[in-house]
Motif scaffolding. Structure first.
Motif, PDB file in Angstrom:
ATOM      1  N   LYS A 161      21.806  74.194 -24.662  1.00 47.42           N
ATOM      2  CA  LYS A 161      21.248  73.720 -23.409  1.00 47.42           C
ATOM      3  C   LYS A 161      22.282  72.852 -22.693  1.00 47.42           C
ATOM      4  O   LYS A 161      23.252  72.384 -23.292  1.00 47.42           O
ATOM      5  CB  LYS A 161      19.977  72.899 -23.656  1.00 47.42           C
ATOM      6  CG  LYS A 161      18.880  73.655 -24.383  1.00 47.42           C
ATOM      7  CD  LYS A 161      17.708  72.722 -24.667  1.00 47.42           C
ATOM      8  CE  LYS A 161      16.608  73.434 -25.441  1.00 47.42           C
ATOM      9  NZ  LYS A 161      15.475  72.521 -25.759  1.00 47.42           N
ATOM     10  N   GLU A 162      22.020  72.611 -21.406  1.00 44.68           N
ATOM     11  CA  GLU A 162      22.908  71.729 -20.654  1.00 44.68           C
ATOM     12  C   GLU A 162      22.946  70.340 -21.278  1.00 44.68           C
ATOM     13  O   GLU A 162      23.985  69.671 -21.269  1.00 44.68           O
ATOM     14  CB  GLU A 162      22.450  71.626 -19.191  1.00 44.68           C
ATOM     15  CG  GLU A 162      23.353  70.765 -18.340  1.00 44.68           C
ATOM     16  CD  GLU A 162      22.978  70.796 -16.864  1.00 44.68           C
ATOM     17  OE1 GLU A 162      23.618  70.072 -16.075  1.00 44.68           O
ATOM     18  OE2 GLU A 162      22.054  71.548 -16.500  1.00 44.68           O
ATOM     19  N   THR A 163      21.831  69.918 -21.847  1.00 40.89           N
ATOM     20  CA  THR A 163      21.771  68.591 -22.474  1.00 40.89           C
ATOM     21  C   THR A 163      22.591  68.509 -23.757  1.00 40.89           C
ATOM     22  O   THR A 163      22.781  67.420 -24.305  1.00 40.89           O
ATOM     23  CB  THR A 163      20.316  68.211 -22.770  1.00 40.89           C
ATOM     24  OG1 THR A 163      19.685  69.266 -23.526  1.00 40.89           O
ATOM     25  CG2 THR A 163      19.537  67.983 -21.486  1.00 40.89           C
ATOM     26  N   ASP A 164      23.084  69.649 -24.237  1.00 38.60           N
ATOM     27  CA  ASP A 164      23.942  69.634 -25.421  1.00 38.60           C
ATOM     28  C   ASP A 164      25.364  69.201 -25.089  1.00 38.60           C
ATOM     29  O   ASP A 164      26.195  69.015 -25.992  1.00 38.60           O
ATOM     30  CB  ASP A 164      23.964  71.010 -26.091  1.00 38.60           C
ATOM     31  CG  ASP A 164      22.664  71.321 -26.815  1.00 38.60           C
ATOM     32  OD1 ASP A 164      22.119  70.394 -27.429  1.00 38.60           O
ATOM     33  OD2 ASP A 164      22.204  72.470 -26.751  1.00 38.60           O
ATOM     34  N   VAL A 165      25.676  69.082 -23.791  1.00 36.91           N
ATOM     35  CA  VAL A 165      26.968  68.545 -23.359  1.00 36.91           C
ATOM     36  C   VAL A 165      26.704  67.400 -22.391  1.00 36.91           C
ATOM     37  O   VAL A 165      25.611  67.264 -21.845  1.00 36.91           O
ATOM     38  CB  VAL A 165      27.845  69.622 -22.681  1.00 36.91           C
ATOM     39  CG1 VAL A 165      28.112  70.781 -23.630  1.00 36.91           C
ATOM     40  CG2 VAL A 165      27.209  70.111 -21.393  1.00 36.91           C
ATOM     41  N   THR A 166      27.707  66.573 -22.175  1.00 35.34           N
ATOM     42  CA  THR A 166      27.618  65.495 -21.187  1.00 35.34           C
ATOM     43  C   THR A 166      28.513  65.851 -20.013  1.00 35.34           C
ATOM     44  O   THR A 166      29.727  66.023 -20.179  1.00 35.34           O
ATOM     45  CB  THR A 166      28.075  64.156 -21.789  1.00 35.34           C
ATOM     46  OG1 THR A 166      27.224  63.818 -22.879  1.00 35.34           O
ATOM     47  CG2 THR A 166      28.006  63.054 -20.741  1.00 35.34           C
ATOM     48  N   LEU A 167      27.905  65.997 -18.845  1.00 36.32           N
ATOM     49  CA  LEU A 167      28.680  66.353 -17.668  1.00 36.32           C
ATOM     50  C   LEU A 167      29.291  65.110 -17.032  1.00 36.32           C
ATOM     51  O   LEU A 167      28.608  64.092 -16.847  1.00 36.32           O
ATOM     52  CB  LEU A 167      27.802  67.076 -16.642  1.00 36.32           C
ATOM     53  CG  LEU A 167      27.234  68.430 -17.064  1.00 36.32           C
ATOM     54  CD1 LEU A 167      26.456  69.055 -15.914  1.00 36.32           C
ATOM     55  CD2 LEU A 167      28.335  69.377 -17.530  1.00 36.32           C
ATOM     56  N   VAL A 168      30.563  65.217 -16.705  1.00 40.84           N
ATOM     57  CA  VAL A 168      31.280  64.160 -15.985  1.00 40.84           C
ATOM     58  C   VAL A 168      31.622  64.724 -14.614  1.00 40.84           C
ATOM     59  O   VAL A 168      32.425  65.651 -14.497  1.00 40.84           O
ATOM     60  CB  VAL A 168      32.564  63.746 -16.734  1.00 40.84           C
ATOM     61  CG1 VAL A 168      33.332  62.703 -15.928  1.00 40.84           C
ATOM     62  CG2 VAL A 168      32.226  63.216 -18.123  1.00 40.84           C
TER      63      VAL A 168
END
Length: 336
Positions: A161-168
């Motif tokens: 999921k997108e929440t499995d990474v941290t977007l900067v």
């Protein structure tokens, strides 16, 4: 609709909150065409749009009876200028055409220049070998642009999921510095910026690209309704020049000259630009006309745009679903 389906829309398929807010604050007025003025067209450093530089320098537009003034911008700035009524037309992705329209700057896509065939990419820093390695890591990209969507779609296919990474959140043209800093494990960018990022971080490599999503990303020339209505004959002549551009770039005898022209415009060497050109599938007018037939799926500009529209509404880039058909006029590719 499944998220992984919705996400596969246009290259900068939505322009995130920052651009959306910028468009909202920009003038919603539409450029008024005057017969004595040149057609004003904004373009930027995507290879399929830099291709117009060949026509400019060869004088082919004037030969066709078209008085056109191309104005060079960073990508987001070109859309801001169009939205503020300073341009008759702009080169952008189909998804971003909808974003501009959804925020007040209506436009009509009159032709396809290309689709991305590998030039949009998620680039991992040295030591990151696969997209799955990004779980729990930071990824620097311009939130809302196509690399954001490309990343989410790739993660979804892996069951992440997108929440499995941290977007900067980082401007695309700043991602080379972001990757080189070591503060993130990957960045999202398109060529030539992606190439600059890999050059600045030895050992960095693409983890996922638009070549993994064939037919995902369509690039267009889109025009204000007022200019298209008032100067349609000129726009038909404009579109008619495109086949000559594609032929010159693709002919082995003339390609070196074409590449020299395009590479000089973006400030890189010819061999590097040749690699970038391979990641962009230029479309002749006949090929573009096939894509501009109304159908679902990513073999159609209509289908791709409908998915982009669904994504934009879902993520509140604009509030209400739009009539995609009103954004596309396929007749000019047939000289009508």
């Amino acid at each position: 609709m499944h998220l992984s389906t919705i996400l596969t829309a246009g290259r900068k398929a939505i322009t995130g909150c920052a651009l959306a807010l910028g468009l909202l604050t920009a003038s919603a007025s539409i450029p008024v065409a005057h017969a004595a003025e040149a057609l004003r067209i904004g373009y930027s450093d995507w290879p399929g749009w830099v291709a117009w530089q060949v026509a400019i320098e060869k004088g082919w537009l004037k030969e066709a009876g078209v008085d056109a003034k191309f104005e060079w911008f960073d990508y987001s700035a070109s859309m801001d200028a169009f939205s503020a009524g300073k341009l008759d037309a702009v080169t952008c992705t189909n998804g971003d055409a909808l974003v501009m329209g959804g925020n007040g700057a209506k436009n009509v896509m009159i032709m396809l220049t290309d689709y991305s065939n590998g030039n949009d990419m998620i680039v991992g820093k040295p030591g990151v070998k696969a997209l799955a390695d990004l779980k729990g890591k930071k990824v620097g990209l311009e939130v809302g642009l196509v690399e954001h969507l490309l990343l989410i779609n790739g993660l979804t296919k892996l069951g992440l999921k997108e929440t499995d990474v941290t977007l900067v959140n980082a401007k695309t043209n700043e991602t080379p510095q972001v990757l080189a800093s070591g503060d993130v494990s990957a960045i999202g960018a398109w060529q030539p910026v992606a190439g600059q990022a890999m050059k600045g971080a030895a050992g960095a490599k693409p983890l996922y690209t638009s070549a993994d999503e064939p037919g995902l990303i369509y690039d267009v020339v889109t025009v204000s309704p007022a200019s298209l209505s008032g100067r349609r004959a000129e726009w038909i002549k404009f579109v008619g020049v495109w086949n000559k551009v594609v032929a010159y770039i693709q002919d082995p005898k003339t390609q070196p000259d074409a590449v020299t022209i395009m590479a000089a415009k973006v400030g890189i060497d010819a061999p590097t630009f040749t690699r970038f050109l391979k990641g962009t599938k230029l479309l002749t007018l006949a090929e573009g006309a096939k894509v501009m037939k109304d159908a679902d799926g990513f073999g159609s500009l209509y289908g791709s745009s409908r998915y982009a529209d669904a994504f934009n509404v879902k993520y509140e880039v604009y509030k209400t679903a739009q009539d995609v058909k009103s954004y596309i006029d396929p007749a000019l590719t047939d000289g009508k």
